[in-house]
Structure formats: structure tokens, C-alpha cells
Write a protein that holds these residues in place. Structure first.
Motif, PDB file in Angstrom:
ATOM      1  N   GLY A 164      -6.979   0.395   4.362  1.00  0.00           N
ATOM      2  CA  GLY A 164      -6.148   1.570   4.614  1.00  0.00           C
ATOM      3  C   GLY A 164      -6.761   2.481   5.660  1.00  0.00           C
ATOM      4  N   GLY A 200      -9.023   2.612  -4.397  1.00  0.00           N
ATOM      5  CA  GLY A 200      -8.357   3.809  -3.910  1.00  0.00           C
ATOM      6  C   GLY A 200      -8.621   5.004  -4.796  1.00  0.00           C
ATOM      7  N   GLU A 252      -3.882   6.385  -3.351  1.00  0.00           N
ATOM      8  CA  GLU A 252      -4.155   6.340  -1.918  1.00  0.00           C
ATOM      9  C   GLU A 252      -5.083   5.161  -1.664  1.00  0.00           C
ATOM     10  OE1 GLU A 252      -6.777   9.216   0.502  1.00  0.00           O
ATOM     11  OE2 GLU A 252      -4.750  10.041   0.648  1.00  0.00           O
ATOM     12  N   GLN A 277      -6.720   8.142  -7.075  1.00  0.00           N
ATOM     13  CA  GLN A 277      -5.491   8.593  -7.706  1.00  0.00           C
ATOM     14  C   GLN A 277      -5.185  10.020  -7.255  1.00  0.00           C
ATOM     15  OE1 GLN A 277      -2.265   8.949  -8.986  1.00  0.00           O
ATOM     16  NE2 GLN A 277      -2.976   7.082 -10.017  1.00  0.00           N
ATOM     17  N   LYS A 278      -4.036  10.198  -6.604  1.00  0.00           N
ATOM     18  CA  LYS A 278      -3.678  11.487  -6.027  1.00  0.00           C
ATOM     19  C   LYS A 278      -2.486  12.148  -6.714  1.00  0.00           C
ATOM     20  CE  LYS A 278      -6.438  11.667  -2.323  1.00  0.00           C
ATOM     21  NZ  LYS A 278      -7.358  12.798  -2.027  1.00  0.00           N
ATOM     22  N   SER A 315       0.821  -1.204   0.000  1.00  0.00           N
ATOM     23  CA  SER A 315       0.000   0.000   0.000  1.00  0.00           C
ATOM     24  C   SER A 315       0.860   1.262   0.000  1.00  0.00           C
ATOM     25  CB  SER A 315      -0.923  -0.005   1.228  1.00  0.00           C
ATOM     26  OG  SER A 315      -1.619   1.209   1.345  1.00  0.00           O
ATOM     27  N   GLN A 316       1.915   1.263   0.802  1.00  0.00           N
ATOM     28  CA  GLN A 316       2.802   2.425   0.855  1.00  0.00           C
ATOM     29  C   GLN A 316       3.474   2.669  -0.491  1.00  0.00           C
ATOM     30  OE1 GLN A 316       5.526   1.712   4.096  1.00  0.00           O
ATOM     31  NE2 GLN A 316       3.892   1.608   5.628  1.00  0.00           N
ATOM     32  N   ARG A 320       1.115   4.151  -3.029  1.00  0.00           N
ATOM     33  CA  ARG A 320       0.911   5.584  -2.816  1.00  0.00           C
ATOM     34  C   ARG A 320       2.097   6.390  -3.305  1.00  0.00           C
ATOM     35  NH1 ARG A 320       0.027  10.021  -3.231  1.00  0.00           N
ATOM     36  NH2 ARG A 320      -1.013  11.500  -1.825  1.00  0.00           N
ATOM     37  N   SER A 321       3.302   5.968  -2.962  1.00  0.00           N
ATOM     38  CA  SER A 321       4.489   6.764  -3.274  1.00  0.00           C
ATOM     39  C   SER A 321       4.900   6.652  -4.732  1.00  0.00           C
ATOM     40  CB  SER A 321       5.657   6.345  -2.375  1.00  0.00           C
ATOM     41  OG  SER A 321       6.000   4.987  -2.604  1.00  0.00           O
TER      42      SER A 321
END
Length: 727
Positions: free
Chosen positions: A444, A359, A344, A361-362, A334-335, A338-339
Motif C-alpha cells: 500500500g 495494516g 488501512e 484499524q482506522k 485493499s480499497q 479500507r472502506s
């Protein structure tokens, strides 16, 4: 932006028919012969590019041409030829359509009484449009029809037809014009044979009650004048020369501001300082110098900056033997999602040989890029054999919007160049999020707070107090999430720099002052709470979404409201309805309210036309002043995410009640910040231009829109960015 010239007093001019003038026959004959000659097309000469006229819009100096800038071009122009300073923005939203907005400052005429506007010069606003009627071919010239200053006072209004033909490095133009461009006259109006009303052109006036409306009593009226010229691209690519026959004799200038003209031929040179900057100098009217600068870029083809601050996609590792879900560190996955993939993660679940990641999309504007990176992360974690499909369920504000599944092996084959992009696209499935009996392996945590600091900017253009009123703010934005679909958002601005202390004029109004008291909102307080709103969203059915909200919606209004949106998946249409009870806020933009309250709301239809990627939005309903009517909003979206559009609103308010402007209208450019930053982001911004602020047709500025929240239901957007799947 808002504002308009509000001159004190009037200066009316009637343009009458004149006796025929002697035309410059040798020059015109040569132009006609050259325009008719079959020559190589302009597209075959890579040196050819369009340039801007003194008024803005593609042209020579004082006159337009039939040329069109490349699709997506936008230019910012400033010119000075005594007594006029002109500032314009010209855009090419479609290959065959050009639009220009212009402000003209008349240096030897005052804006109004000295006690009211000091020594500020008179300002006039104009809007132009030009349409290509015939595209240049081997045998035929390019032909266009245009209207200059097509609404409002029409001080410089004109209608014209113009043709262009290219001979190697020479571009020849020839046209006929009514009104300002053709004021020299010399040709009787053939429309006078139909009705003698066409023999005389309507009044040109500085009466602001006429500003912003249409002027049908003047269109195609009065005598015609001839104009044309030659543009020559020199062997030095940076230098271009212009010679034109001016169709205006400057004997009927607005406000009795006639100018002497020694001869009707203008000469100029343009120097290309850089790819985005042109400098122009000219000798016009035989006695006056002109200087100009043009800044231009292309909204469609503009290159994105290299994302040097983005993380590189995870390097592929040798695929281990497939592992089971229980042996995987899903928190670590998950991390990394995100990175590296910008997702997210809200939930990860397993269904047979499928891994499902839910999730938001950021990071990446193109969701395909996030999909490809997510697949790489999952491959490196899961190995080969156990899971053949990776599915991303895109969620927005706690609402499932769409899902995309990709075959893991097909993506590996594509990266090894064993299959082409079309084959990979066939191995990628888009669908409505499915409800499955999944094995949830990770949930999450909700990040409950989100804060940011940025600079804000507001301005008012063309008012009587000062041509440009501006304000720079330090903005503090924050949000607290109770759940993913329930949050409180606020925005606080602190004044840093402004000249709004010069803002003294309150525009007249015959309606409730729902917008025209903007001066008080801008000048009462240095600390402004522009937004504080609780919002809750919910997916009500497969294709139905809802949103409810309460609080301080914008700088002028607060209250309660709600919205429903029906948007079928991958459909080119949607239908929404919003209803709001609002109360006018105190001028200091804190927590107090004034006496005025009203109900406002609209039914809105959305249609992706499939024509040049144009989105049409039509709304009908009740506006802030209690008037009823409709708004049409048309916008063109380019593949890089930039949109350019405009709107017009007509309600049951009469022109007399509405006042200056006749009806509400404006244009805007929406752009992804991704186009300017060296780090990827999904954030967007909008620059809007509203020619003036009036009370009729005024809409509530709602901070959130369900149509924007559900953008992932548009499959065209995914397809546009599919080429970035391995970036």
C-alpha cells in the motif's frame, strides 16, 4: 479543569461537645423495627432506583443513604437551598464504591476583598466517598460507611454509618454521623472512652493552606447525631416522595453562617422528567424551599447510537472456484478493506493457504468487527478452496503489535448457525506477529498528510476571578508522515470565545513556576500553537518498543525526549521508562522559550489487576519542578470502552512548599467517540478534573504514549468485542 477557592481572611469554628438533646423516640423506634424486618429485596421491585441528595451522592435530601447507584452510573447535580447552591458530579465506578466531587457557593458570604474578587460569592470544594459494607439480603439491611468533604478545609465534613431496608415501595434509612450531618449531637462519642481527644471535633476553617489535604485531626471526633428517613415510590412511577430526620441543627454552620430551623424534618418530592433527568423540590429546616435537578447516565450500560453512516458489511456472493493470487486485483481488495473493514492496508502477502493482511484499524473500535468484515471481503474476492486462513497483522505507527488468524470456513459455518460463538472463537488464533518468508502481492502507498478541524474547549473552575472561566477554540490539526513510523504533528488553536480576560489571579508558589503561571499562557495570545512535534517509533525486539520525539510537546514545554516500553504479548503487565529534557515556552505559545529548563522522566509499571477490569499504573521519577516522588493512577474500564479513573502524586516537596492542596490529585473519564457518533471511529477523548493547579508533582503532558500505541497486545480487549465479528 483546575482551580480552587482562595478566600481572603479566615473564619474559624470549633465544634464542641453539647448537652444531650431529646431525640424523636417514636420515629426512631419505628425505623429500627422496620430496618430489622425481613422483607422482599429491592432487586425484586423493578420500580426501585437510586436518587441523588442535595449534596450529590445517593441519598434523601440533606442526608445520605446506604444505597448504591447501578455500576457505571454518573450524575450531574445542581441544588439550591438558601444560602447554599451546590453543583456536584457523582460516579459509581464499582458496585460497592461511590465518589462525589462538589462545589458549594455560599451566597451570603463573599469570596474575598471586593478589590480582588468583586461581589463573587464564597466557593468551597468538597470530595466525598462511600463504601458498601454489607449488601442487603432477606434478613439484613444494606450498610455503608461514608465520608463527606473528607479533605481540605472540611467546611461540611462528616463521617457516618448508615443502613437501609426496603419494604415494598418504602425504603427506610437510619444512620449515625460525626460532624456536619450529625451536628444536632445527642450521643456521646464512644471513642472518647479510648482517648478524650475524640470528644472534641477539630477546627473548621476557610484557611486555604489547609485546602486539599487530609484532616485526620477531625475524623470520628465530637458527638454523634442520628439521621434517617423514608423514601416512597408512588404508584405513578415518575413520582417519588422523601421524608427525613435531619441530623444537623444548623447552629454550627461554617463561617458563622448559622440558619434558623423550625423543625428537624425535611419533606421532598422527586419527579422523573425523563430517563436521564430528575427534578426535586423540598421544604427543609421547616422554613426554606429547595429545588434541584439531576442529569444522569450510565457509562457501563449506556447504549451506543446506531451506526447509520457506517457501510453495511459486504453482501456474500456465491463463492467462485478458488482463484490464485496472480488473478486477483489486490488494489481493489485493499480499497474495499479500507472502506468496509476499516483497515488501512500496508501490505498483503500469501503463505501457503494463508492470506496475510498487514495494516492499521482506522474505523472500528472492536477489532473483531474489522476482522469479520475483512474475511467477507476476502471471501468474495478469493472464492473457496485456495485459502483457508485469513490473518490480520495489526500495526500501529509502523510497529507490528499483534496478529489474529481466522478459519474462513468456520466463519461461514457460524454465519449459517452451524456452530456457536465459542466454536468460532476456538477457530480464531491470536499471536505475536510472525516473521515468515511470504509472497508479497501488494504494497500500500503511504498517505503522507492528514488534516482535521475541530472545536477545542478549556476551562478553569472555582477561581477567585470568576467561578467558571472558559475558552472555545477553533483547532487545526495536521500531520505529515515521512514514513509510517516517522511523522510531524502540529495543533494550532484560534480563540473564538472566552472570558479569560477576567483571569487576574496568580496563585502563590514556593517552587519554580512550572504550572501556576497558567494565567499568562491563557491570556497572552489569541493564536496558540499548542503542539508541534516530530516523533519516531520502532519495534526494538519481540516485546520491546521505543519512541523518540522533539519539538513543542504541549502549551508550556518543548524539548527532546524518548520512551521505552517492554510489553509481553497477552501479559497483564508492562514496564516503561521515559526521559525528557524540556524548556519552558514563552507565554504566547509560539516558538520562543523562557529561561527555565529541567530534566524530567519516570519509570512506570502497568498492571491489569483482573479486579473489576482495573488498570493500575505506578510511576516514580523526577517532576517538572525538580521534585522526586511517585504517582499512582487507578482506572476502571467498562466493556463499552469508557474508563473512569483517578490519580494522586506525592513528592519530596513539603506541604508548606507545595501550598494549597498538599499534594496533586485528580480524576478523569476517558471515552470512545464511538459512544456518541452515528459513524464508527477509533478516536477517544478524555475529560479530566484537577482540583487546583500547583507546581509540586507537576508532570509533562506527553502527546503520545507507547502503552496506548500497543493496546492490541491486550487480548481481553479483543475478547470483549468478539461478539461483533459478524456486524
Amino acid at each position: 479543569m483546575a482551580g480552587h477557592a482562595v478566600p481572603m481572611g479566615r473564619a474559624n469554628t470549633v465544634i464542641q461537645k453539647r448537652p444531650a438533646l431529646q431525640l424523636h423516640a417514636p420515629l426512631l423506634t419505628a425505623l429500627f423495627v422496620l430496618i430489622a424486618a425481613p422483607v422482599a429485596l429491592s432487586a425484586q421491585n423493578p420500580k426501585y432506583r437510586t436518587t441523588q441528595s442535595d449534596f450529590g451522592g445517593t441519598g434523601l435530601l440533606q442526608t445520605p443513604t446506604a444505597r448504591m447507584a447501578p455500576e457505571g452510573d454518573i450524575s450531574f447535580n445542581a441544588t439550591r437551598v438558601d444560602p447554599y447552591s451546590r453543583y456536584s458530579i457523582s460516579a459509581q465506578p464499582l458496585p460497592w464504591l461511590e465518589g462525589t466531587i462538589r462545589y458549594t457557593s455560599v451566597s451570603n458570604r463573599r469570596y474575598g476583598a471586593e478589590s480582588f474578587s468583586g461581589d463573587q460569592s464564597f466557593k468551597d470544594k468538597g470530595i466525598d466517598a462511600k463504601v458498601r459494607l454489607l449488601k442487603e439480603s432477606y434478613w439484613y439491611p444494606q450498610v455503608a460507611f461514608g465520608m463527606r468533604d473528607l479533605g481540605g478545609t472540611g467546611l461540611f465534613s462528616s463521617e457516618y454509618f448508615v443502613a437501609n431496608k426496603r419494604v415494598y415501595n418504602f425504603d427506610f434509612s437510619l444512620g449515625l454521623a460525626w460532624g456536619y450531618i450529625g451536628n444536632r449531637g445527642g450521643i456521646d462519642n464512644p471513642l472518647g472512652l479510648l482517648n478524650d481527644k475524640f470528644d472534641t471535633r477539630g477546627e473548621v476553617t476557610t484557611d486555604v493552606s489547609q485546602a486539599g489535604g487530609t484532616r485526620t485531626n477531625s475524623y470520628f471526633r465530637g458527638p454523634l447525631g442520628v439521621f434517617g428517613g423514608i423514601e416512597y415510590q408512588s404508584p405513578w412511577e415518575k413520582l417519588r416522595f422523601k421524608v427525613e430526620l435531619d441530623g444537623n441543627d444548623y447552629k454550627s454552620e461554617p463561617q458563622g453562617n448559622d440558619q434558623p430551623q423550625e423543625y428537624p424534618v425535611n419533606f421532598g418530592a422527586l419527579y422523573r422528567l425523563s430517563d436521564g433527568i430528575d427534578l426535586t423540590a423540598a421544604w427543609e429546616r421547616g422554613n426554606t424551599a429547595m429545588f434541584g435537578i439531576t442529569l444522569h447516565t450510565n457509562l457501563k450500560a449506556g447504549s451506543m447510537p446506531q451506526k447509520v453512516l457506517d457501510p453495511a458489511p459486504e453482501a456474500r456472493k456465491p463463492l467462485p472456484t478458488g482463484v490464485s493470487g496472480n488473478a486477483i486485483d489486490w488494489s481493489n481488495v485493499s480499497q474495499r478493506l479500507r472502506s468496509n473493514a476499516g483497515i488501512e492496508v500496508q501490505e498483503i502477502s500469501l503463505h501457503g493457504d494463508e492470506v496475510i493482511v498487514t495494516g492499521e484499524q482506522k474505523m472500528f473500535r472492536d477489532s473483531a468487527k474489522g476482522l469479520g468484515r475483512a474475511a467477507r471481503v476476502l471471501d468474495n474476492s478469493l472464492g473457496e478452496g485456495s485459502y483457508n486462513w485469513y490473518t490480520l497483522v495489526y500495526s500501529s505507527r509502523g510497529m507490528p503489535i499483534s496478529q489474529t488468524s481466522i478459519n474462513a470456513e468456520k466463519l461461514r459455518e457460524y454465519e449459517r448457525n452451524e456452530i456457536d460463538r465459542q466454536a468460532l472463537r476456538r477457530a480464531t488464533a491470536n499471536a505475536v506477529p510472525a516473521v515468515l518468508d511470504d509472497d508479497i502481492v501488494y504494497t500500500g502507498e503511504l498517505d503522507k498528510t492528514d488534516f482535521s478541524t475541530n472545536l477545542g474547549y478549556t476551562q478553569n473552575v472555582g477561581g477567585p476571578d470568576n467561578f467558571l472561566l472558559y475558552q472555545f477554540l477553533l483547532r487545526f490539526d495536521g500531520a505529515y508522515y515521512f514514513e509510517r513510523n516517522k511523522w510531524l504533528h502540529g495543533s494550532l488553536g484560534v480563540n473564538l470565545l472566552n472570558n479569560y480576560d477576567q483571569f487576574e489571579y496568580d496563585a502563590p508558589s514556593n517552587l519554580p513556576r512550572v504550572r501556576t503561571d497558567i494565567r499568562q499562557y491563557m491570556t497572552t495570545s489569541d493564536v496558540q500553537l499548542s503542539h508541534l512535534q516530530y516523533t519516531q517509533t520502532k519495534q526494538l525486539d519481540r516485546d520491546l518498543y521505543g519512541m523518540a520525539y522533539a519539538g513543542l510537546f504541549e502549551s508550556m514545554y518543548g524539548g527532546v525526549g524518548g520512551e521505552l516500553l517492554y510489553r509481553p504479548y497477552d501479559a497483564n503487565w508492562a514496564l516503561g521508562v521515559d526521559a525528557n529534557w524540556v524548556k519552558q515556552r514563552d507565554y504566547d505559545q509560539r516558538f520562543g522559550f523562557r529561561d527555565y529548563s529541567t530534566l524530567t522522566g519516570h519509570v512506570t509499571g502497568y498492571l491489569q489487576t483482573g479486579f473489576y477490569n482495573i488498570l493500575a499504573k505506578g510511576s516514580v521519577g523526577r517532576y517538572l519542578a525538580g521534585d522526586y516522588g511517585g504517582t499512582l493512577d487507578l482506572s476502571r474500564r467498562f466493556n463499552n470502552g469508557v474508563s473512569i479513573g483517578g490519580w494522586a502524586t506525592l513528592t519530596n516537596v513539603s506541604k508548606e512548599e507545595y501550598g494549597e492542596g498538599s499534594f496533586d490529585k485528580g480524576i478523569y473519564v476517558s471515552f470512545p467517540f464511538d459512544a456518541f457518533f452515528v459513524r464508527s471511529t477509533t478516536s477517544t477523548g478524555t475529560i479530566a478534573w484537577n482540583p487546583l493547579t500547583r507546581d509540586g508533582g507537576a508532570r509533562l503532558n506527553r502527546y503520545y504514549q507507547l502503552y496506548n500505541f500497543t493496546s492490541d497486545r491486550d487480548l481481553d480487549h479483543f475478547n470483549d468485542g468478539f461478539g461483533s465479528i459478524t456486524e
